[in-house]
Design a protein around this motif. Structure first.
Motif, PDB file in Angstrom:
ATOM      1  N   GLY A  36      10.495   4.375   6.240  1.00  0.00           N
ATOM      2  CA  GLY A  36      10.326   3.555   7.434  1.00  0.00           C
ATOM      3  C   GLY A  36       8.887   3.089   7.581  1.00  0.00           C
ATOM      4  N   ARG A  37       8.724   2.074   8.375  1.00  0.00           N
ATOM      5  CA  ARG A  37       7.399   1.614   8.762  1.00  0.00           C
ATOM      6  C   ARG A  37       7.489   1.138  10.200  1.00  0.00           C
ATOM      7  NH1 ARG A  37       6.582  -3.613   9.663  1.00  0.00           N
ATOM      8  NH2 ARG A  37       7.958  -5.138   8.747  1.00  0.00           N
ATOM      9  N   ARG A  38       6.373   1.157  10.889  1.00  0.00           N
ATOM     10  CA  ARG A  38       6.357   0.683  12.270  1.00  0.00           C
ATOM     11  C   ARG A  38       6.613  -0.815  12.302  1.00  0.00           C
ATOM     12  NH1 ARG A  38       1.331   3.747  12.841  1.00  0.00           N
ATOM     13  NH2 ARG A  38       1.883   5.759  13.686  1.00  0.00           N
ATOM     14  N   ALA A  39       7.424  -1.240  13.247  1.00  0.00           N
ATOM     15  CA  ALA A  39       7.625  -2.669  13.453  1.00  0.00           C
ATOM     16  C   ALA A  39       6.358  -3.239  14.075  1.00  0.00           C
ATOM     17  CB  ALA A  39       8.828  -2.918  14.361  1.00  0.00           C
ATOM     18  N   ASP A  40       5.976  -4.420  13.662  1.00  0.00           N
ATOM     19  CA  ASP A  40       4.758  -5.048  14.176  1.00  0.00           C
ATOM     20  C   ASP A  40       5.064  -5.815  15.455  1.00  0.00           C
ATOM     21  OD1 ASP A  40       3.197  -4.119  12.065  1.00  0.00           O
ATOM     22  OD2 ASP A  40       3.733  -5.809  10.794  1.00  0.00           O
ATOM     23  N   LEU A  41       5.355  -5.089  16.518  1.00  0.00           N
ATOM     24  CA  LEU A  41       5.687  -5.728  17.786  1.00  0.00           C
ATOM     25  C   LEU A  41       4.429  -6.336  18.388  1.00  0.00           C
ATOM     26  CD1 LEU A  41       8.007  -2.970  19.251  1.00  0.00           C
ATOM     27  CD2 LEU A  41       8.667  -5.037  18.031  1.00  0.00           C
ATOM     28  N   GLY A  42       4.469  -7.597  18.673  1.00  0.00           N
ATOM     29  CA  GLY A  42       3.335  -8.257  19.279  1.00  0.00           C
ATOM     30  C   GLY A  42       2.279  -8.723  18.288  1.00  0.00           C
ATOM     31  N   TRP A  43       2.468  -8.446  17.033  1.00  0.00           N
ATOM     32  CA  TRP A  43       1.517  -8.857  15.996  1.00  0.00           C
ATOM     33  C   TRP A  43       1.904 -10.244  15.525  1.00  0.00           C
ATOM     34  CZ3 TRP A  43      -3.010  -8.143  13.839  1.00  0.00           C
ATOM     35  CH2 TRP A  43      -3.263  -8.576  12.561  1.00  0.00           C
ATOM     36  N   ALA A  44       1.002 -11.201  15.615  1.00  0.00           N
ATOM     37  CA  ALA A  44       1.303 -12.591  15.260  1.00  0.00           C
ATOM     38  C   ALA A  44       1.120 -12.877  13.775  1.00  0.00           C
ATOM     39  CB  ALA A  44       0.410 -13.534  16.074  1.00  0.00           C
ATOM     40  N   GLY A  45       0.459 -11.977  13.069  1.00  0.00           N
ATOM     41  CA  GLY A  45       0.183 -12.198  11.645  1.00  0.00           C
ATOM     42  C   GLY A  45       1.350 -11.769  10.762  1.00  0.00           C
ATOM     43  N   PRO A  46       1.121 -11.771   9.463  1.00  0.00           N
ATOM     44  CA  PRO A  46       2.178 -11.361   8.526  1.00  0.00           C
ATOM     45  C   PRO A  46       2.494  -9.872   8.661  1.00  0.00           C
ATOM     46  CG  PRO A  46       0.102 -11.683   7.378  1.00  0.00           C
ATOM     47  CD  PRO A  46      -0.113 -12.137   8.792  1.00  0.00           C
ATOM     48  N   SER A  47       3.706  -9.500   8.280  1.00  0.00           N
ATOM     49  CA  SER A  47       4.095  -8.090   8.326  1.00  0.00           C
ATOM     50  C   SER A  47       3.223  -7.288   7.371  1.00  0.00           C
ATOM     51  CB  SER A  47       5.558  -7.931   7.920  1.00  0.00           C
ATOM     52  OG  SER A  47       6.384  -8.524   8.870  1.00  0.00           O
ATOM     53  N   ARG A  48       2.944  -6.059   7.755  1.00  0.00           N
ATOM     54  CA  ARG A  48       2.117  -5.183   6.940  1.00  0.00           C
ATOM     55  C   ARG A  48       2.839  -3.869   6.705  1.00  0.00           C
ATOM     56  NH1 ARG A  48      -4.055  -5.950   8.807  1.00  0.00           N
ATOM     57  NH2 ARG A  48      -3.970  -8.171   9.180  1.00  0.00           N
ATOM     58  N   ILE A  49       2.510  -3.235   5.591  1.00  0.00           N
ATOM     59  CA  ILE A  49       3.013  -1.894   5.337  1.00  0.00           C
ATOM     60  C   ILE A  49       1.824  -0.945   5.320  1.00  0.00           C
ATOM     61  CG2 ILE A  49       5.055  -2.657   4.077  1.00  0.00           C
ATOM     62  CD1 ILE A  49       3.558  -1.922   1.479  1.00  0.00           C
ATOM     63  N   GLY A  50       2.086   0.316   5.509  1.00  0.00           N
ATOM     64  CA  GLY A  50       1.026   1.312   5.495  1.00  0.00           C
ATOM     65  C   GLY A  50       0.710   1.780   4.083  1.00  0.00           C
ATOM     66  N   HIS A  51      -0.278   2.658   3.988  1.00  0.00           N
ATOM     67  CA  HIS A  51      -0.708   3.126   2.670  1.00  0.00           C
ATOM     68  C   HIS A  51       0.349   3.980   1.975  1.00  0.00           C
ATOM     69  CE1 HIS A  51      -1.993   6.375   5.379  1.00  0.00           C
ATOM     70  NE2 HIS A  51      -1.876   7.163   4.348  1.00  0.00           N
ATOM     71  N   ILE A  52       1.171   4.696   2.733  1.00  0.00           N
ATOM     72  CA  ILE A  52       2.219   5.508   2.113  1.00  0.00           C
ATOM     73  C   ILE A  52       3.285   4.609   1.496  1.00  0.00           C
ATOM     74  CG2 ILE A  52       4.049   7.197   2.537  1.00  0.00           C
ATOM     75  CD1 ILE A  52       2.180   8.358   4.719  1.00  0.00           C
ATOM     76  N   ALA A  53       3.771   3.645   2.260  1.00  0.00           N
ATOM     77  CA  ALA A  53       4.776   2.714   1.722  1.00  0.00           C
ATOM     78  C   ALA A  53       4.219   1.962   0.514  1.00  0.00           C
ATOM     79  CB  ALA A  53       5.219   1.734   2.802  1.00  0.00           C
ATOM     80  N   HIS A  54       2.961   1.568   0.582  1.00  0.00           N
ATOM     81  CA  HIS A  54       2.324   0.853  -0.522  1.00  0.00           C
ATOM     82  C   HIS A  54       2.316   1.709  -1.794  1.00  0.00           C
ATOM     83  CE1 HIS A  54      -1.114  -0.759  -2.852  1.00  0.00           C
ATOM     84  NE2 HIS A  54      -0.613  -1.907  -2.449  1.00  0.00           N
ATOM     85  N   ALA A  55       1.925   2.960  -1.659  1.00  0.00           N
ATOM     86  CA  ALA A  55       1.884   3.857  -2.814  1.00  0.00           C
ATOM     87  C   ALA A  55       3.269   4.091  -3.394  1.00  0.00           C
ATOM     88  CB  ALA A  55       1.249   5.186  -2.412  1.00  0.00           C
ATOM     89  N   VAL A  56       4.258   4.293  -2.537  1.00  0.00           N
ATOM     90  CA  VAL A  56       5.620   4.543  -3.009  1.00  0.00           C
ATOM     91  C   VAL A  56       6.177   3.303  -3.711  1.00  0.00           C
ATOM     92  CG1 VAL A  56       7.974   5.122  -2.311  1.00  0.00           C
ATOM     93  CG2 VAL A  56       6.047   6.308  -1.270  1.00  0.00           C
ATOM     94  N   LEU A  57       5.958   2.134  -3.150  1.00  0.00           N
ATOM     95  CA  LEU A  57       6.449   0.905  -3.782  1.00  0.00           C
ATOM     96  C   LEU A  57       5.869   0.714  -5.182  1.00  0.00           C
ATOM     97  CD1 LEU A  57       6.333  -1.546  -0.762  1.00  0.00           C
ATOM     98  CD2 LEU A  57       8.366  -0.947  -2.085  1.00  0.00           C
ATOM     99  N   HIS A  58       4.636   1.108  -5.382  1.00  0.00           N
ATOM    100  CA  HIS A  58       3.987   0.901  -6.680  1.00  0.00           C
ATOM    101  C   HIS A  58       4.262   2.004  -7.690  1.00  0.00           C
ATOM    102  CE1 HIS A  58       1.689  -2.762  -6.064  1.00  0.00           C
ATOM    103  NE2 HIS A  58       1.603  -2.380  -4.797  1.00  0.00           N
ATOM    104  N   ARG A  59       4.627   3.204  -7.235  1.00  0.00           N
ATOM    105  CA  ARG A  59       4.743   4.334  -8.157  1.00  0.00           C
ATOM    106  C   ARG A  59       6.138   4.924  -8.305  1.00  0.00           C
ATOM    107  NH1 ARG A  59      -0.331   6.225  -5.325  1.00  0.00           N
ATOM    108  NH2 ARG A  59      -1.983   5.259  -6.552  1.00  0.00           N
ATOM    109  N   CYS A  60       7.044   4.618  -7.407  1.00  0.00           N
ATOM    110  CA  CYS A  60       8.360   5.251  -7.415  1.00  0.00           C
ATOM    111  C   CYS A  60       9.239   4.698  -8.543  1.00  0.00           C
ATOM    112  CB  CYS A  60       9.043   5.032  -6.064  1.00  0.00           C
ATOM    113  SG  CYS A  60      10.532   6.010  -5.871  1.00  0.00           S
ATOM    114  N   PRO A  61       9.882   5.572  -9.315  1.00  0.00           N
ATOM    115  CA  PRO A  61      10.747   5.105 -10.389  1.00  0.00           C
ATOM    116  C   PRO A  61      12.086   4.542  -9.888  1.00  0.00           C
ATOM    117  CG  PRO A  61      10.746   7.502 -10.312  1.00  0.00           C
ATOM    118  CD  PRO A  61       9.740   7.034  -9.299  1.00  0.00           C
ATOM    119  N   ALA A  62      12.462   4.856  -8.659  1.00  0.00           N
ATOM    120  CA  ALA A  62      13.724   4.375  -8.088  1.00  0.00           C
ATOM    121  C   ALA A  62      13.456   3.145  -7.226  1.00  0.00           C
ATOM    122  CB  ALA A  62      14.363   5.471  -7.229  1.00  0.00           C
ATOM    123  N   PRO A  63      14.493   2.368  -6.939  1.00  0.00           N
ATOM    124  CA  PRO A  63      14.325   1.279  -5.973  1.00  0.00           C
ATOM    125  C   PRO A  63      13.903   1.837  -4.618  1.00  0.00           C
ATOM    126  CG  PRO A  63      16.448   1.113  -7.092  1.00  0.00           C
ATOM    127  CD  PRO A  63      15.849   2.426  -7.469  1.00  0.00           C
TER     128      PRO A  63
END
Length: 70
Positions: A36-63
């Motif tokens: 999960g990641r926090r929804a960007d409520l009230g944020w007008a810019g592009p969606s962002r992910i946190g450092h944990i999601a970023h690390a998992v997306l780059h290193r995880c062998p599974a989808p």
């Protein structure tokens, strides 16, 4: 949640340590890792992910599915 979707095994686990490391390790035997990641409520810019999601997306062998909540 387990048993709510026929044919899908859901494993919930509490661990101590670095979350990204544990999620990447869990991906070794998983068909899908959902985080999960926090929804960007009230944020007008592009969606962002946190450092944990970023690390998992780059290193995880599974989808990986990153699901906003909140």
């Amino acid at each position: 949640m387990a048993g709510e979707i026929p044919g899908v095994d859901v494993i919930k686990q509490s661990v101590v340590g670095q979350p990204a490391h544990h999620l990447v390790d869990a991906g070794t035997d998983a068909g899908l890792v959902v985080i999960g990641r926090r929804a960007d409520l009230g944020w007008a810019g592009p969606s962002r992910i946190g450092h944990i999601a970023h690390a998992v997306l780059h290193r995880c062998p599974a989808p990986v599915a990153v699901v906003p909540h909140g």
